[in-house]
Write a protein that holds these residues in place. Structure first.
Motif, mmCIF file in Angstrom:
data_model
loop_
_atom_site.group_PDB
_atom_site.id
_atom_site.type_symbol
_atom_site.label_atom_id
_atom_site.label_comp_id
_atom_site.label_asym_id
_atom_site.label_seq_id
_atom_site.Cartn_x
_atom_site.Cartn_y
_atom_site.Cartn_z
ATOM 1 N N GLY A 17 0.803 -1.217 0.000
ATOM 2 C CA GLY A 17 0.000 0.000 0.000
ATOM 3 C C GLY A 17 0.829 1.257 0.000
ATOM 4 N N SER A 18 2.117 1.133 0.356
ATOM 5 C CA SER A 18 2.989 2.308 0.448
ATOM 6 C C SER A 18 3.909 2.484 -0.751
ATOM 7 C CB SER A 18 3.845 2.207 1.724
ATOM 8 O OG SER A 18 3.041 2.137 2.881
ATOM 9 N N TYR A 19 4.218 1.386 -1.446
ATOM 10 C CA TYR A 19 5.199 1.454 -2.535
ATOM 11 C C TYR A 19 4.637 0.781 -3.787
ATOM 12 C CZ TYR A 19 8.167 2.431 1.479
ATOM 13 O OH TYR A 19 8.693 2.968 2.634
ATOM 14 N N ARG A 20 4.627 1.537 -4.872
ATOM 15 C CA ARG A 20 4.023 1.036 -6.104
ATOM 16 C C ARG A 20 4.775 -0.161 -6.676
ATOM 17 N NH1 ARG A 20 2.323 6.548 -9.471
ATOM 18 N NH2 ARG A 20 0.793 7.299 -7.924
ATOM 19 N N ALA A 21 6.074 -0.200 -6.502
ATOM 20 C CA ALA A 21 6.846 -1.324 -7.039
ATOM 21 C C ALA A 21 6.427 -2.629 -6.363
ATOM 22 C CB ALA A 21 8.340 -1.081 -6.837
ATOM 23 N N TRP A 22 6.274 -2.589 -5.044
ATOM 24 C CA TRP A 22 5.830 -3.777 -4.329
ATOM 25 C C TRP A 22 4.386 -4.121 -4.677
ATOM 26 C CZ3 TRP A 22 8.923 -7.091 -2.192
ATOM 27 C CH2 TRP A 22 10.186 -6.682 -1.712
ATOM 28 N N GLU A 23 3.577 -3.111 -4.884
ATOM 29 C CA GLU A 23 2.193 -3.360 -5.293
ATOM 30 C C GLU A 23 2.145 -4.076 -6.639
ATOM 31 O OE1 GLU A 23 -1.915 -0.877 -6.362
ATOM 32 O OE2 GLU A 23 -0.132 0.165 -5.634
ATOM 33 N N ALA A 24 2.959 -3.611 -7.583
ATOM 34 C CA ALA A 24 2.979 -4.239 -8.900
ATOM 35 C C ALA A 24 3.488 -5.673 -8.836
ATOM 36 C CB ALA A 24 3.864 -3.423 -9.839
ATOM 37 N N ALA A 25 4.352 -5.961 -7.881
ATOM 38 C CA ALA A 25 4.928 -7.299 -7.781
ATOM 39 C C ALA A 25 4.018 -8.283 -7.053
ATOM 40 C CB ALA A 25 6.278 -7.228 -7.067
ATOM 41 N N ILE A 26 3.282 -7.800 -6.053
ATOM 42 C CA ILE A 26 2.558 -8.718 -5.165
ATOM 43 C C ILE A 26 1.055 -8.736 -5.408
ATOM 44 C CG2 ILE A 26 2.024 -9.213 -2.747
ATOM 45 C CD1 ILE A 26 4.725 -8.085 -1.994
ATOM 46 N N GLU A 27 0.453 -7.583 -5.691
ATOM 47 C CA GLU A 27 -1.007 -7.532 -5.774
ATOM 48 C C GLU A 27 -1.591 -8.473 -6.826
ATOM 49 O OE1 GLU A 27 -4.752 -4.437 -6.252
ATOM 50 O OE2 GLU A 27 -2.741 -3.812 -6.847
ATOM 51 N N PRO A 28 -1.024 -8.580 -8.038
ATOM 52 C CA PRO A 28 -1.612 -9.517 -9.006
ATOM 53 C C PRO A 28 -1.659 -10.954 -8.494
ATOM 54 C CG PRO A 28 -0.101 -8.020 -10.112
ATOM 55 C CD PRO A 28 0.087 -7.797 -8.652
ATOM 56 N N PHE A 29 -0.611 -11.376 -7.806
ATOM 57 C CA PHE A 29 -0.599 -12.735 -7.257
ATOM 58 C C PHE A 29 -1.663 -12.903 -6.184
ATOM 59 C CE2 PHE A 29 0.914 -15.640 -3.929
ATOM 60 C CZ PHE A 29 0.938 -16.828 -4.655
ATOM 61 N N VAL A 30 -1.814 -11.893 -5.325
ATOM 62 C CA VAL A 30 -2.830 -11.950 -4.276
ATOM 63 C C VAL A 30 -4.220 -12.006 -4.898
ATOM 64 C CG1 VAL A 30 -3.874 -10.680 -2.363
ATOM 65 C CG2 VAL A 30 -1.392 -10.790 -2.569
#
Length: 246
Positions: A78-91
């Motif tokens: 929720g704080s960093y777009r790079a981590w969002e792009a990496a993790i959210e699709p899998f979730v």
């Protein structure tokens, strides 16, 4: 509180009225008296207390594990777009898979003990919790975060001292919602693969058409769920008093 009590009282009276007329057979809808008598019998014998203890233990441990893992991951994406792009699709990919389909796999992986129940609760709540936490973190005003960076605070300090306190009231509400899902998935696990617990007793009662026991255990599940929900609601009001408008 008074209004809620009145609603439950009206429902109980309606239930008693339907069964007293004899229009509905006890096999399909047992009377409140029959259900209460069966619960009293089970409580006296100790079976009800044992089943409640097992289920409460499973829900507490499973939900705690899921929350402890989901909270930091949700804050991160929720704080960093790079981590969002990496993790959210899998979730998103996993959360659309039916949890029931994982039941036979979890039995193969962990057996039919408590670990399997913990795993089902984790699968059923973790991915939803991650996204709920992510959304609440995104709602934190960017000015707060930018102020921390202006003061040259380390990123982990910004997360701990700015983001988490700002998002915590909404996160608490998200946890309260996900606790309801955790109860659902616990019962599913106990219905399919268990030798104890409230869900297991419902399955056993179904085989012998003991509808009074089924209704009784459903009422117990509802009361336990309502009690935990209200406890979290009360705790939220105590923890975040500053949000109340006087």
């Amino acid at each position: 509180m008074g209004i809620a009590a009145c609603v439950f009282a009206v429902l109980a009276i309606a239930w008693a009225g339907f069964t007293a007329t004899g229009f509905i057979r006890p096999l399909f809808l047992p009377s409140p008296g029959a259900v209460l008598a069966r619960l009293t019998e089970l409580w006296t014998s100790g079976q009800l207390r044992a089943d409640m203890g097992v289920s409460i233990y499973r829900i507490s441990v499973g939900f705690l594990i899921s929350t402890l893992v989901a909270l930091p991951i949700g804050m991160l994406i929720g704080s960093y777009r790079a981590w969002e792009a990496a993790i959210e699709p899998f979730v998103d990919f996993i959360r659309y898979m039916p949890v029931v389909a994982f039941v036979p796999l979890t039995i193969l992986w962990t057996g039919t003990g408590d670990a399997q129940k913990f795993l089902i609760i984790f699968i059923g709540t973790f991915f939803q919790q991650v996204l709920l936490v992510m959304d609440t973190v995104k709602a934190v005003p960017r000015d707060f975060i930018n102020l921390g960076r202006t003061l040259e605070m380390p990123e982990w300090q910004i997360l701990r001292r700015i983001v988490l306190p700002s998002a915590m009231p909404a996160i608490w509400d998200a946890l309260r919602i996900s606790l309801g899902w955790a109860w659902t998935w616990l019962v599913v696990a106990e219905l399919v693969a268990a030798t104890s617990g409230l869900g297991y007793r419902i399955t056993t009662a179904q085989r012998f058409f003991q509808t009074d026991l089924i209704f009784g255990y459903l009422l117990i599940l509802g009361m336990l769920g309502l009690a935990t929900d209200q406890a979290m609601k009360y705790a939220g009001r105590r923890l975040f008093r500053y949000l109340e408008i006087r």
